[in-house]
Design an enzyme around this catalytic site. Structure first.
Site, PDB file in Angstrom:
ATOM      1  N   ASN A   1       0.830  -1.214   0.000  1.00  0.00           N
ATOM      2  CA  ASN A   1       0.000   0.000   0.000  1.00  0.00           C
ATOM      3  C   ASN A   1       0.860   1.259   0.000  1.00  0.00           C
ATOM      4  O   ASN A   1       1.892   1.330   0.671  1.00  0.00           O
ATOM      5  CB  ASN A   1      -1.016  -0.005   1.148  1.00  0.00           C
TER       6      ASN A   1
ATOM      7  N   GLU B   1      -2.966  -4.445  -3.230  1.00  0.00           N
ATOM      8  CA  GLU B   1      -3.430  -5.367  -4.277  1.00  0.00           C
ATOM      9  C   GLU B   1      -3.419  -4.671  -5.636  1.00  0.00           C
ATOM     10  O   GLU B   1      -2.982  -5.244  -6.638  1.00  0.00           O
ATOM     11  CB  GLU B   1      -4.860  -5.850  -3.977  1.00  0.00           C
TER      12      GLU B   1
ATOM     13  N   CYS C   1     -10.389  -3.278  -5.166  1.00  0.00           N
ATOM     14  CA  CYS C   1      -9.335  -4.246  -5.532  1.00  0.00           C
ATOM     15  C   CYS C   1      -9.957  -5.517  -6.094  1.00  0.00           C
ATOM     16  O   CYS C   1      -9.440  -6.102  -7.058  1.00  0.00           O
ATOM     17  CB  CYS C   1      -8.457  -4.557  -4.327  1.00  0.00           C
TER      18      CYS C   1
HETATM   19  N1  THU Z   1      -5.363  -1.390   2.300  1.00  0.00           N
HETATM   20  C1  THU Z   1      -4.786  -2.197   1.348  1.00  0.00           C
HETATM   21  O1  THU Z   1      -3.677  -1.944   0.873  1.00  0.00           O
HETATM   22  N2  THU Z   1      -5.465  -3.291   0.959  1.00  0.00           N
HETATM   23  C2  THU Z   1      -6.655  -3.692   1.470  1.00  0.00           C
HETATM   24  O2  THU Z   1      -7.173  -4.721   1.074  1.00  0.00           O
HETATM   25  C3  THU Z   1      -7.331  -2.874   2.479  1.00  0.00           C
HETATM   26  C4  THU Z   1      -6.654  -1.627   2.880  1.00  0.00           C
HETATM   27  C5  THU Z   1      -4.595  -0.238   2.766  1.00  0.00           C
HETATM   28  C6  THU Z   1      -5.142   1.102   2.372  1.00  0.00           C
HETATM   29  C7  THU Z   1      -4.515   1.972   3.444  1.00  0.00           C
HETATM   30  O3  THU Z   1      -3.191   2.321   3.048  1.00  0.00           O
HETATM   31  C8  THU Z   1      -4.417   1.069   4.659  1.00  0.00           C
HETATM   32  O4  THU Z   1      -4.546  -0.250   4.167  1.00  0.00           O
HETATM   33  C9  THU Z   1      -5.473   1.322   5.705  1.00  0.00           C
HETATM   34  O5  THU Z   1      -6.739   1.329   5.154  1.00  0.00           O
END
Ligand code: THU
Length: 163
Positions: free
Chosen positions: A62, A75, A115
């Site tokens: 992320n 993702e 995603c």
């Molecule tokens: N996030 C992801 O990268 N993937 C997910 O499936 C859910 C949430 C990230 C977005 C943000 O940077 C952090 O997790 C908190 O929401």
């Protein structure tokens, strides 16, 4: 009036060691991807790893931004990298995991709707389902093959596809 009922199915394992070698390895690769996370706002790191048919593994994590909506989930970072650079090599599986120092993550994190919708798009593009493995470092792993179990009402409209 008609009542509809949709059932979803997924497998649950109590430890990553219960998986076959390839799946076990991919879950550990997702954990390695955590180190690329840029998450100074949530302090919640997410790592994703895609295994392609050739055996190549590609990663995402992320990426947050001070202008919050400009950030992107792990993702989609991995999936868009695939779409831009490796789309001739089908995606067999994606593994996702998360880490935070703030609390214990008790069960696997499930990808957000956006995603899942992107996964659905690429399943259609490559005409084969993607194995989705959600790996909680506390132990539990959830697996399904095909995004439909997690997003039964994905948007798709064949008539919008011109190729
Ligand atoms: N996030 C992801 O990268 N993937 C997910 O499936 C859910 C949430 C990230 C977005 C943000 O940077 C952090 O997790 C908190 O929401």
């Amino acid at each position: 009036m008609i009542n509809h009922e949709i059932k979803i199915a997924f497998e649950e394992y109590s430890a990553v060691e219960e998986l076959n070698n390839k799946d076990h390895t991919l879950c550990l690769e997702a954990a390695k991807a955590l180190k690329g996370s840029h998450s100074p706002y949530s302090n919640f790191s997410v790592g994703a790893a895609l295994r392609l048919k050739s055996g190549r593994i590609i990663y995402g994590s992320n990426q947050e931004n001070v202008a919050y909506p400009s950030g992107l989930c792990a993702e989609r970072v991995a999936l868009f990298n695939w779409g831009a650079n490796y789309s001739e090599d089908p995606i067999e599986a994606i593994a996702v995991t998360a880490h935070t120092d703030k609390f214990i993550i008790e069960k696997p994190i499930t990808p957000c709707g956006s995603c899942l919708q992107v996964m659905a798009e690429y399943e259609k593009k490559q005409a084969q389902p993607i194995r989705i493995m959600l790996y909680c470092q506390k132990g539990t792993v959830w697996i399904t093959t095909g995004v439909e179990s997690f997003l039964p009402f994905m948007f798709f409209e064949d008539r919008l596809v011109s190729v």
